[in-house]
Write an enzyme that holds these catalytic residues in place. Structure first.
Site, PDB file in Angstrom:
ATOM      1  N   GLU A  28       4.541  -6.919   7.305  1.00 25.83           N
ATOM      2  CA  GLU A  28       3.944  -5.857   8.120  1.00 25.83           C
ATOM      3  C   GLU A  28       4.444  -5.796   9.560  1.00 25.83           C
ATOM      4  O   GLU A  28       4.536  -4.708  10.135  1.00 25.83           O
ATOM      5  CB  GLU A  28       2.417  -5.987   8.113  1.00 25.83           C
ATOM      6  CG  GLU A  28       1.768  -5.664   6.782  1.00 25.83           C
ATOM      7  CD  GLU A  28       1.877  -6.788   5.758  1.00 25.83           C
ATOM      8  OE1 GLU A  28       1.576  -6.546   4.576  1.00 25.83           O
ATOM      9  OE2 GLU A  28       2.293  -7.913   6.130  1.00 25.83           O
ATOM     10  N   GLY A  79       0.835  -1.191   0.000  1.00 16.53           N
ATOM     11  CA  GLY A  79       0.000   0.000   0.000  1.00 16.53           C
ATOM     12  C   GLY A  79       0.874   1.248   0.000  1.00 16.53           C
ATOM     13  O   GLY A  79       2.095   1.162   0.157  1.00 16.53           O
ATOM     14  N   GLY A 137      -0.565  -4.799   0.294  1.00 18.90           N
ATOM     15  CA  GLY A 137      -1.741  -4.482  -0.512  1.00 18.90           C
ATOM     16  C   GLY A 137      -1.760  -5.149  -1.871  1.00 18.90           C
ATOM     17  O   GLY A 137      -2.827  -5.443  -2.415  1.00 18.90           O
ATOM     18  N   ASP A 160      -2.500  -7.747   6.869  1.00 16.49           N
ATOM     19  CA  ASP A 160      -3.918  -7.471   6.635  1.00 16.49           C
ATOM     20  C   ASP A 160      -4.324  -7.906   5.226  1.00 16.49           C
ATOM     21  O   ASP A 160      -3.844  -8.918   4.752  1.00 16.49           O
ATOM     22  CB  ASP A 160      -4.229  -5.988   6.910  1.00 16.49           C
ATOM     23  CG  ASP A 160      -3.581  -5.023   5.931  1.00 16.49           C
ATOM     24  OD1 ASP A 160      -2.504  -5.340   5.383  1.00 16.49           O
ATOM     25  OD2 ASP A 160      -4.143  -3.930   5.711  1.00 16.49           O
TER      26      ASP A 160
END
Length: 347
Positions: A138, A68, A115, A146
């Protein structure tokens, strides 16, 4: 074909294929809110279009997508406007891809992390070339795996998903195929040919059978046995203690423990729990759980500290709070998973 997204993402119809290309190569195709919204619109249209038999997602440049847009997240959060809406739309898209009714072929040639994993690995066909590298790093930036990782990682054989989530280590296409992350491996030079055939026939299964080239596992058998042993234990504390005991004689265990000890203690506890719990949850339930965690992470300390050391003050050492695994309070971890009331993710 314009679903929005500007110059960050391109949509084309090639015969029976709806083709999505990520077009931010200089930013390693980091996923933005604009890209998320545009891809969602394209999937809505193509799912209804009888002329589209297959969707193919690919990317320009040397990365599929390195994650992301964390600099934007950092700046918005620091300004007191954490981008909760971006994550809500991203998580909805992840769940949307998982229930997409047509073949969804992710063509991954290069780095795929964070992402980028969310817009590729929930599809029906996950195709990696010899240039692919997968990671969910992460916990190294004070965040958590996530974009549906709590649904994806528990399914991998030999506790490999827990290992990937807690170390953030990168793997190549052979390990991805062996563990079940990838459904197919192909040669990078065959990508254009595969796309042509998919556009002609729309039959993902048949075409991928023809282009499939098996990849050998990269991780040694004894190391896989070590992962299966340590990462299957019933708590994070048990796993760390087990790695500590084994480290004197097992170089792999010692190296793995050293990696884990550099990660955010809070993130490690959250990741351990979400991957454990994710085994029994549906994709939609996982996304709702992750949205609960996300809201607390955006209000916390370690995520911003992790991004600071990763991209702003590069080379500095993160000062995690708390700094040690022993200092993490179980009640504090419980709070990451608590319901959000009216703020729950609506899918």
């Amino acid at each position: 074909m314009d679903f929005g997204g500007g110059d960050e993402i391109r949509f084309e119809r090639l015969g029976k294929a709806g083709v999505v290309t990520l077009t931010r190569p200089k930013a390693l195709n980091a996923v933005t809110h604009k890209m998320v919204r545009a891809l969602g619109k394209a999937l809505d249209a193509w799912e209804q279009d009888p002329g589209v038999g297959v969707v193919v997602v690919k990317a320009e440049g040397r990365a599929f997508s390195a994650g992301g847009d964390i600099l934007h997240i950092y700046e918005a959060g620091r300004a007191g406007r954490p981008p909760v809406d971006f994550f809500a739309d991203e998580y909805r898209l992840n769940a949307r891809i998982a229930r997409f009714k047509k073949p969804y072929v992710a063509l991954i040639d290069g780095i795929v992390m964070g992402g980028g994993v969310g817009i590729s690995f929930h599809g029906s066909h996950r195709v990696l070339t010899e240039n692919a590298q997968f990671a969910m790093p992460e916990v190294g930036i004070g965040f958590f795996p996530d974009v549906g990782a709590s649904h994806l990682l528990p399914d991998l054989g030999g506790c490999f998903g827990m290992y990937l989530g807690l170390t953030g280590n990168r793997i190549r296409y052979g390990d991805a195929l062996w563990s079940g992350l990838a459904t197919h491996t192909i040669k990078a030079e065959d990508q254009a040919g595969l796309l042509d055939e998919l556009a002609t026939s729309g039959d993902a299964n048949a075409e991928l059978r023809d282009f499939f080239v098996p990849a050998k596992r990269e991780t040694e058998r004894q190391d896989l046995e070590s992962i299966a042993h340590h990462f299957s234990l019933p708590s994070l504390a048990d796993m760390v203690a087990s790695l500590e005991r084994a480290g004197a004689e097992d170089g792999f265990a010692a190296k793995t423990l050293a990696t884990i000890k550099t990660r955010s203690p809070t993130s490690l506890n959250v990741a351990w729990r979400q991957i454990s719990v994710g085994q029994t949850l549906s994709m939609d339930e996982c996304m709702k759980m992750e949205f609960r965690i996300l809201n607390r992470m955006l209000a916390g300390h370690d995520f911003y500290e992790g991004i600071r050391t990763a991209i702003i003050d590069k080379g500095s050492k993160p000062r995690w709070r708390p700094a040690d695994l022993d200092a993490v309070n179980a009640a504090d971890i419980d709070a990451y998973f608590a319901p959000l009331g009216p703020g729950e993710l609506v899918l």
